[in-house]
Every structure is written in C-alpha cells, then in structure tokens.
Design a protein around this motif. Structure first.
Motif, PDB file in Angstrom:
ATOM      1  N   SER A 131       0.822  -1.210   0.000  1.00  0.00           N
ATOM      2  CA  SER A 131       0.000   0.000   0.000  1.00  0.00           C
ATOM      3  C   SER A 131       0.857   1.262   0.000  1.00  0.00           C
ATOM      4  O   SER A 131       0.719   2.126  -0.871  1.00  0.00           O
ATOM      5  CB  SER A 131      -0.958   0.005   1.187  1.00  0.00           C
ATOM      6  N   ALA A 132       1.775   1.375   0.962  1.00  0.00           N
ATOM      7  CA  ALA A 132       2.598   2.581   1.042  1.00  0.00           C
ATOM      8  C   ALA A 132       3.638   2.631  -0.066  1.00  0.00           C
ATOM      9  O   ALA A 132       4.151   3.701  -0.401  1.00  0.00           O
ATOM     10  CB  ALA A 132       3.288   2.654   2.401  1.00  0.00           C
ATOM     11  N   GLY A 133       3.976   1.474  -0.647  1.00  0.00           N
ATOM     12  CA  GLY A 133       4.959   1.447  -1.723  1.00  0.00           C
ATOM     13  C   GLY A 133       4.351   1.662  -3.093  1.00  0.00           C
ATOM     14  O   GLY A 133       4.765   2.535  -3.858  1.00  0.00           O
ATOM     15  N   VAL A 218       9.331  -1.376 -11.124  1.00  0.00           N
ATOM     16  CA  VAL A 218       8.219  -1.223 -10.180  1.00  0.00           C
ATOM     17  C   VAL A 218       8.673  -1.391  -8.735  1.00  0.00           C
ATOM     18  O   VAL A 218       8.210  -0.684  -7.837  1.00  0.00           O
ATOM     19  CB  VAL A 218       7.098  -2.229 -10.511  1.00  0.00           C
ATOM     20  N   GLU A 219       9.589  -2.314  -8.487  1.00  0.00           N
ATOM     21  CA  GLU A 219      10.015  -2.575  -7.112  1.00  0.00           C
ATOM     22  C   GLU A 219      11.235  -1.757  -6.690  1.00  0.00           C
ATOM     23  O   GLU A 219      11.282  -1.240  -5.575  1.00  0.00           O
ATOM     24  CB  GLU A 219      10.314  -4.072  -6.940  1.00  0.00           C
ATOM     25  N   TYR A 220      12.239  -1.655  -7.579  1.00  0.00           N
ATOM     26  CA  TYR A 220      13.502  -1.037  -7.163  1.00  0.00           C
ATOM     27  C   TYR A 220      13.988   0.027  -8.148  1.00  0.00           C
ATOM     28  O   TYR A 220      15.193   0.232  -8.305  1.00  0.00           O
ATOM     29  CB  TYR A 220      14.566  -2.123  -6.954  1.00  0.00           C
ATOM     30  N   GLY A 221      13.060   0.725  -8.763  1.00  0.00           N
ATOM     31  CA  GLY A 221      13.434   1.700  -9.774  1.00  0.00           C
ATOM     32  C   GLY A 221      13.781   3.074  -9.234  1.00  0.00           C
ATOM     33  O   GLY A 221      13.248   3.529  -8.221  1.00  0.00           O
ATOM     34  N   GLY A 224      15.253   9.752 -13.158  1.00  0.00           N
ATOM     35  CA  GLY A 224      16.047  10.976 -13.271  1.00  0.00           C
ATOM     36  C   GLY A 224      17.248  10.733 -14.155  1.00  0.00           C
ATOM     37  O   GLY A 224      17.164  10.090 -15.194  1.00  0.00           O
ATOM     38  N   SER A 225      18.395  11.224 -13.732  1.00  0.00           N
ATOM     39  CA  SER A 225      19.655  11.001 -14.446  1.00  0.00           C
ATOM     40  C   SER A 225      20.592  10.216 -13.542  1.00  0.00           C
ATOM     41  O   SER A 225      20.333  10.044 -12.344  1.00  0.00           O
ATOM     42  CB  SER A 225      20.303  12.337 -14.829  1.00  0.00           C
ATOM     43  N   LEU A 226      21.702   9.758 -14.100  1.00  0.00           N
ATOM     44  CA  LEU A 226      22.662   8.997 -13.306  1.00  0.00           C
ATOM     45  C   LEU A 226      23.311   9.860 -12.223  1.00  0.00           C
ATOM     46  O   LEU A 226      23.855   9.335 -11.252  1.00  0.00           O
ATOM     47  CB  LEU A 226      23.745   8.403 -14.206  1.00  0.00           C
ATOM     48  N   GLU A 227      23.239  11.167 -12.387  1.00  0.00           N
ATOM     49  CA  GLU A 227      23.816  12.067 -11.389  1.00  0.00           C
ATOM     50  C   GLU A 227      22.769  12.593 -10.412  1.00  0.00           C
ATOM     51  O   GLU A 227      23.093  12.964  -9.280  1.00  0.00           O
ATOM     52  CB  GLU A 227      24.484  13.264 -12.087  1.00  0.00           C
ATOM     53  N   ASN A 228      21.528  12.636 -10.823  1.00  0.00           N
ATOM     54  CA  ASN A 228      20.470  13.223  -9.991  1.00  0.00           C
ATOM     55  C   ASN A 228      19.197  12.390 -10.156  1.00  0.00           C
ATOM     56  O   ASN A 228      18.537  12.457 -11.181  1.00  0.00           O
ATOM     57  CB  ASN A 228      20.211  14.670 -10.407  1.00  0.00           C
ATOM     58  N   TYR A 229      18.886  11.584  -9.162  1.00  0.00           N
ATOM     59  CA  TYR A 229      17.784  10.635  -9.298  1.00  0.00           C
ATOM     60  C   TYR A 229      16.916  10.634  -8.040  1.00  0.00           C
ATOM     61  O   TYR A 229      17.326  11.075  -6.964  1.00  0.00           O
ATOM     62  CB  TYR A 229      18.328   9.226  -9.554  1.00  0.00           C
ATOM     63  N   LYS A 230      15.700  10.124  -8.216  1.00  0.00           N
ATOM     64  CA  LYS A 230      14.741   9.983  -7.123  1.00  0.00           C
ATOM     65  C   LYS A 230      14.222   8.540  -7.101  1.00  0.00           C
ATOM     66  O   LYS A 230      14.290   7.817  -8.089  1.00  0.00           O
ATOM     67  CB  LYS A 230      13.551  10.940  -7.307  1.00  0.00           C
ATOM     68  N   ILE A 231      13.658   8.151  -5.960  1.00  0.00           N
ATOM     69  CA  ILE A 231      13.116   6.807  -5.797  1.00  0.00           C
ATOM     70  C   ILE A 231      11.660   6.766  -6.259  1.00  0.00           C
ATOM     71  O   ILE A 231      10.877   7.646  -5.919  1.00  0.00           O
ATOM     72  CB  ILE A 231      13.176   6.371  -4.318  1.00  0.00           C
ATOM     73  N   TYR A 232      11.312   5.734  -7.041  1.00  0.00           N
ATOM     74  CA  TYR A 232       9.898   5.476  -7.321  1.00  0.00           C
ATOM     75  C   TYR A 232       9.523   4.014  -7.094  1.00  0.00           C
ATOM     76  O   TYR A 232       8.349   3.659  -7.039  1.00  0.00           O
ATOM     77  CB  TYR A 232       9.524   5.895  -8.750  1.00  0.00           C
ATOM     78  N   GLY A 233      10.507   3.119  -6.959  1.00  0.00           N
ATOM     79  CA  GLY A 233      10.224   1.696  -6.760  1.00  0.00           C
ATOM     80  C   GLY A 233       9.643   1.407  -5.389  1.00  0.00           C
ATOM     81  O   GLY A 233      10.120   1.905  -4.361  1.00  0.00           O
ATOM     82  N   LEU A 236      11.862   0.015  -2.510  1.00  0.00           N
ATOM     83  CA  LEU A 236      12.679   1.021  -1.844  1.00  0.00           C
ATOM     84  C   LEU A 236      11.831   1.949  -0.992  1.00  0.00           C
ATOM     85  O   LEU A 236      12.207   2.317   0.128  1.00  0.00           O
ATOM     86  CB  LEU A 236      13.455   1.832  -2.882  1.00  0.00           C
ATOM     87  N   LEU A 237      10.679   2.352  -1.506  1.00  0.00           N
ATOM     88  CA  LEU A 237       9.815   3.274  -0.777  1.00  0.00           C
ATOM     89  C   LEU A 237       9.301   2.684   0.531  1.00  0.00           C
ATOM     90  O   LEU A 237       8.966   3.413   1.461  1.00  0.00           O
ATOM     91  CB  LEU A 237       8.626   3.690  -1.652  1.00  0.00           C
ATOM     92  N   SER A 238       9.226   1.357   0.588  1.00  0.00           N
ATOM     93  CA  SER A 238       8.684   0.716   1.793  1.00  0.00           C
ATOM     94  C   SER A 238       9.770   0.150   2.688  1.00  0.00           C
ATOM     95  O   SER A 238       9.471  -0.478   3.704  1.00  0.00           O
ATOM     96  CB  SER A 238       7.710  -0.399   1.397  1.00  0.00           C
ATOM     97  N   SER A 239      11.035   0.351   2.328  1.00  0.00           N
ATOM     98  CA  SER A 239      12.149  -0.153   3.132  1.00  0.00           C
ATOM     99  C   SER A 239      12.916   1.026   3.712  1.00  0.00           C
ATOM    100  O   SER A 239      13.652   1.709   3.001  1.00  0.00           O
ATOM    101  CB  SER A 239      13.095  -1.015   2.284  1.00  0.00           C
TER     102      SER A 239
END
Length: 589
Positions: A131-133, A218-221, A224-233, A236-239
């Motif tokens: 749910s939260a992920g 979907v799980e660990y994505g 952004g770019s290789l230098e500046n990125y954000k979490i969407y997987g 990761l969001l739930s860990s």
C-alpha cells in the motif's frame, strides 16, 4: 467477497477472485499499528526529500494516513477516483495471477504486516510494501499505464515448472520468517531448499525475465539522471533501511535499458545495483521492445517450441483466429506444422470457448495441421464457397486434403465452422490423417470425429487457456496463512501498546505512562518502540522531564546491549522533533 463498492473488482474473472481474502482489520494488533506508524513517520521524514515528487501527495490520494494501517474500503474510495482498485491477498500469489490483477488495474495488498523484528525490511509482501509502496504513485498517468501494460504482458508470458517450484519455496520461506515463534532450524531448512532451486533453475523463462524488468522498475526503480535521481520503486519506498543506503555511492547506478533483463535479483539481500530511467515513457518503450521477443508476439515454430519447453497449459492462435489451448507436446518441422496437445484441451475464438469444443470434447488432447494446401496459394481460412467446392470440400461428401508439409486428411465433411468470414474449423467423420513423409498415422476413423483446425500459420502462443473461465483452469491458490499465536506475555505487551496509543490519540492524562514504562523496562527489556512512543507523547506535551531522561537512558543502554537496534532508535529520536503528518489527511493531528 467484499467489492468495496469498486466496479473494477466486480469485473475481475472468477479465477482471480479466488485469491482475494478478507482483510480482517480487527486482527491487527496495537504493535502492528505502531510498526506501521513508525515506518510511515520515517518514510515521511526521509522520503519527502528523495522520493519521486508525487509520492507524498500520493499517500493522501491513495487514502493512506501515517497514524494507522489502512483499511481497504478507504483505499478503494480514493483509488476508484483515478481508475484503480485494491484487494487483499495472503502474501505471495503466483506471478501470472499477480500480473493479471495489474492488467485489470487492481492492486493486490498483502493483508499481513511485517513483524517488529523485520521493521526495516521483509522479503515477504506486506501491507506496508503493497500500500505505502505501490499505491501512492498510481496517480501518475504514465506510470499507471506502464503498470497495467506490465500486467498485460505478464498474462501472456511463458512460465516454467521451475518457476512454480521457486514460487512455492519463496512463499514457504517468507511465511516461516514472518510467523512469530518459528524455530530457526525450520527457517534454515527452507533457506537451503530455496537456494537449491535457485541454483538449478536452468535458462530463465519469459516470465522470469519479465520479473527482472518488473523488479528493477516497479520494485527497485530510480528516475532521473545517473547524477540526480529519485526513488519510485515500491521496494525502496517501503524499506526504511534500503531507501537510505540505495542513494549512496555503494550501490551502482545504471541507465535503464533492455539490458536490465540480464540482471537477476535476490529478494533476501540488498541490491548491488539499481537502474535509473529518465522518465516513465522509457519504461513503456523498453517493455514494448521486450514484448516483441516473446512467444505471444512471435508465434510460429518459435512460439510452439516455447510452449513445449514450458510443459504447462498454453494457447496457440491460428491465423484464422482459432485458439487451441492445451499442453503442447509436438509441433512438426518446417514452415508448416502439425500441432499436438496432451491432456484436456479446448478450442476458442476471441478468448471465448466455442460451444461443444471444450476439454470435455478433447479430454486426451487435440491434433491438427498448420499451413496451406499443396496446390493452393490462398490460405484455406480465406476460401469462399466456390473455392471449397473446387477443392472438393463440401458438407456430406468425402474430401481428400493434402498439405504442403505432406499431411494428408481423408474423411467425410460433417461441418464447416466460420467466424468473421474466415473458416476456422472443418469437422470430419470416418477420418484418417497421415504424415506421408514418415508414414505416421496421426488419426484413425475408429477414434471418432476429427476436428481440423484451419490456419496458414500460428500467429501467437501464450501462457494459459484462451478462456480461463470456461476451461476452469486449476490454479495453485494459496491456502490461508497460519496466524501467529501470541503468548500471554505478548498479549500483555499488546495491551500496553494499545494503552499508549489511546493516551496519544485522545490526549488523555499521561499519568499511567510512568507505570507502563516501568513494566516495559522490567518485563520486556528488548522492546524499544513503545518506549519511543511514550517519549514522543511526553516531549510533545512538555511533561515529566525526569521520566523522559530515564527513557532516553534506558534506550541508550538498549542500543549498547543490542547494536542492531541502534539505527532504529536513533531514527526514532530524529523524528521526535518533527511530528510527521500528512496535512489534511484524515486522522492526522
């Protein structure tokens, strides 16, 4: 089954509905709610800076709050506004069922929640991860499109017997790890069984390769770019552990391309590398390119060989539109073929079983040529009435057909079945079918009626039956998960957590907190989360400074005695100064 007043759930086919279980909200303990709250507070504190921007408002959009475990009715009330739904299942379900739910735009939510011992990460699906992920980012249209597309591809991708064995082993291990009181010997035994299967998987199936793409997106994505990125997987969001470590240089970052399919993963360990996509459209493009390599798009000899290799129920689609479902065991040689299935088989058109042509008619299997007649360039499925008559194919008369690959069919025509102006099947009585090249007899008159599928080629081959409902496909629906049995001492601990929650939520008198803290220190010396919650209440109200100091000292001693708790306690202290809230969300202060 509760449909949560969401029409998407009503539309689910029966073979998917069998996986849905009641949430049993009343089964969540006060410790469970505290675990949810701790993880969500940590997520809010940290992820607001590193998560892809829709994540935080996405929590509210998905009907989630920080304070308590979500109930499915509230989630569905929110999700149906963006064209999605959510249902609860028991932990792991087979990968194809998981994918098919996504194709129907339904999120599956594991009903259970991780134990406090695995608060940072659990390999088992749980309500925090699902749910939260997953839910908060569904409101992003391009991502939602990718998720649904992944589901559509997943319903067609071939899986193998080894995939099923691996699924069962992972599920068994996850259950043991999350079930309170499981002996360590049983866990080690299950880990050994999983390792043995993983080391003997052979070449990965289509589904296994798709699972890799799903994992790295979907799980660990990252986006952004290789230098500046954000979490969407979602993983990761739930860990709360890996969401921090993944941002550092210790985890290699690679550009997300089709090459990600060559990277296997281990759900029990932190990932050594992650993939960064520039945008969600890139995910769709990569997946579309991958889908071009699969049997359901390639068809032909390649597709049939994939079906034979997997040894499971599959469907071959003739160029006429006729669909043959069964376990394929032969395909013939060359451009033209003769397909043979073993065991219950069925014929369908446009994913609907043809009446009278189900597995009751073909309990032992089905066989038919594929290709053109020797003396005709026009495919048989496109013959007109005059063409049929010219070829000697008339109802009630003896016909002799010779295919280019040497298959000979001799019999009395009993009927010709058409759909959409194409001939899809010719029924014969007194029929003999012979491979003139090898002199092999493929059908004899005493076997009964011979139904010959019509089609110049096989356009697609995919996993499962064409009409799953009519075929009554047998699926390995998970049994009810065993529920943890709590000792009397643990039930008392739950009661203490509940009392602390009630004092916080109702702003009741804090007098009992000193006694609760004393009981925790004496009877539950390893518990840390309830002490943190007591400390939070006292700091928030600026009360009992001596008790606050005593709790800090107790937690500090616990950190020294159990180093594995140091980060959890430190992170809890960090959030005490900034009460994490979701502005405007129900149930928030």
């Amino acid at each position: 089954m509760n449909n949560y007043n969401n029409p998407l759930i009503d539309r689910l086919p029966r073979h998917l509905k069998q996986y849905i279980v009641a949430q049993h909200y009343e089964h969540y303990t006060a410790v469970d709610h505290a675990v949810w709250r701790y993880v969500m507070r940590q997520n809010y504190s940290y992820l607001k800076d590193v998560a892809y921007y829709p994540y935080i408002p996405g929590l509210k959009k998905a009907g989630l709050t920080i304070e308590r475990i979500p109930d499915l009715q509230t989630m569905n009330d929110h999700l149906k506004q963006i064209g999605w739904a959510a249902v609860t299942v028991n932990g792991f379900i087979p990968s194809q069922a998981f994918m098919e739910f996504q194709a129907y735009r339904v999120l599956i939510i594991a009903a259970d929640i991780r134990q406090i011992q695995h608060i940072e990460y659990t390999p088992a699906p749980d309500i925090i991860h699902e749910s939260a992920g997953h839910a908060p980012i569904i409101g992003e249209p391009e991502y939602a499109r990718y998720l649904q597309f992944t589901g559509e591809v997943g319903t067609k991708a071939m899986r193998s017997q080894k995939d099923q064995e691996l699924f069962e082993a992972i599920r068994a291990l996850a259950i043991l790890k999350e079930l309170a009181g499981t002996p360590e010997t049983e866990i080690r035994k299950a880990e050994a069984a999983l390792t043995d299967i993983q080391q003997n998987m052979g070449a990965p199936s289509e589904m296994a390769l798709l699972a890799r793409l799903h994992w790295w997106t979907v799980e660990y994505g990252l986006i952004g770019s290789l230098e500046n990125y954000k979490i969407y997987g979602a993983g990761l969001l739930s860990s709360i552990g890996e969401s921090v470590t993944c941002m550092g240089p210790g985890v290699k970052k690679l550009l997300y391309t089709i090459d990600a399919v060559h990277y296997p993963y281990d759900i029990t360990k932190p990932q050594p590398q992650l993939f960064v996509t520039p945008d969600f459209q890139n995910l769709v493009q990569v997946l579309d390119g991958f889908a071009d390599t699969l049997a359901y798009r390639r068809g032909g000899i390649y597709g049939l060989q994939k079906a034979i290799d997997c040894g499971l129920l599959c469907t071959a689609v003739y160029s006429s539109g006729l669909q043959v479902s069964g376990i394929f065991v032969e395909k013939g040689i060359g451009a033209d073929m003769y397909i043979i299935t073993a065991g219950p088989s069925a014929l369908a058109f446009d994913d609907r079983e043809l009446e009278g042509y189900g597995k009751q008619t073909y309990p032992q299997g089905f066989g038919s040529p594929v290709g053109k007649l020797r003396d005709y360039d026009l495919p048989l499925e496109d013959f007109t009435i005059d063409d049929l008559k010219s070829a000697g194919i008339e109802t009630g008369r003896l016909a002799a057909l010779l295919f280019r690959n040497g298959i000979q069919v001799h019999g009395i025509v009993e009927g010709i079945l058409t759909r959409n102006n194409k001939i899809i099947l010719i029924r014969f009585s007194g029929c003999t079918v012979i491979d003139s090249v090898t002199a092999r007899q493929l059908f004899q008159p005493e076997w009964g009626i011979y139904d010959m599928a019509v089609g110049a080629e096989i356009l697609a081959v995919f996993s499962g039956a064409a009409d799953k409902e009519a075929y009554e496909q047998v699926t390995s629906a998970p049994r009810e998960l065993p529920r943890s049995v709590y000792s009397e001492a643990t039930q008392v601990l739950h009661a203490l957590y509940r009392q602390v929650r009630e004092i916080r939520e109702h702003r009741a008198d804090t007098g009992p907190l000193e006694n609760i803290a004393g009981l925790l220190e004496v009877q539950y010396p390893d518990d840390w989360l309830c002490l943190l919650e007591i400390l939070e209440i006292l700091k928030d109200r600026d009360e009992a400074p001596l008790l606050q100091e005593h709790i800090v000292q107790t937690l500090t001693r616990l950190q020294h005695r159990k180093p594995e708790l140091k980060k959890l306690i430190d992170d809890g202290w960090h959030t005490l100064a900034q009460i994490a809230i979701l502005p405007g969300a129900e149930g928030q202060p």
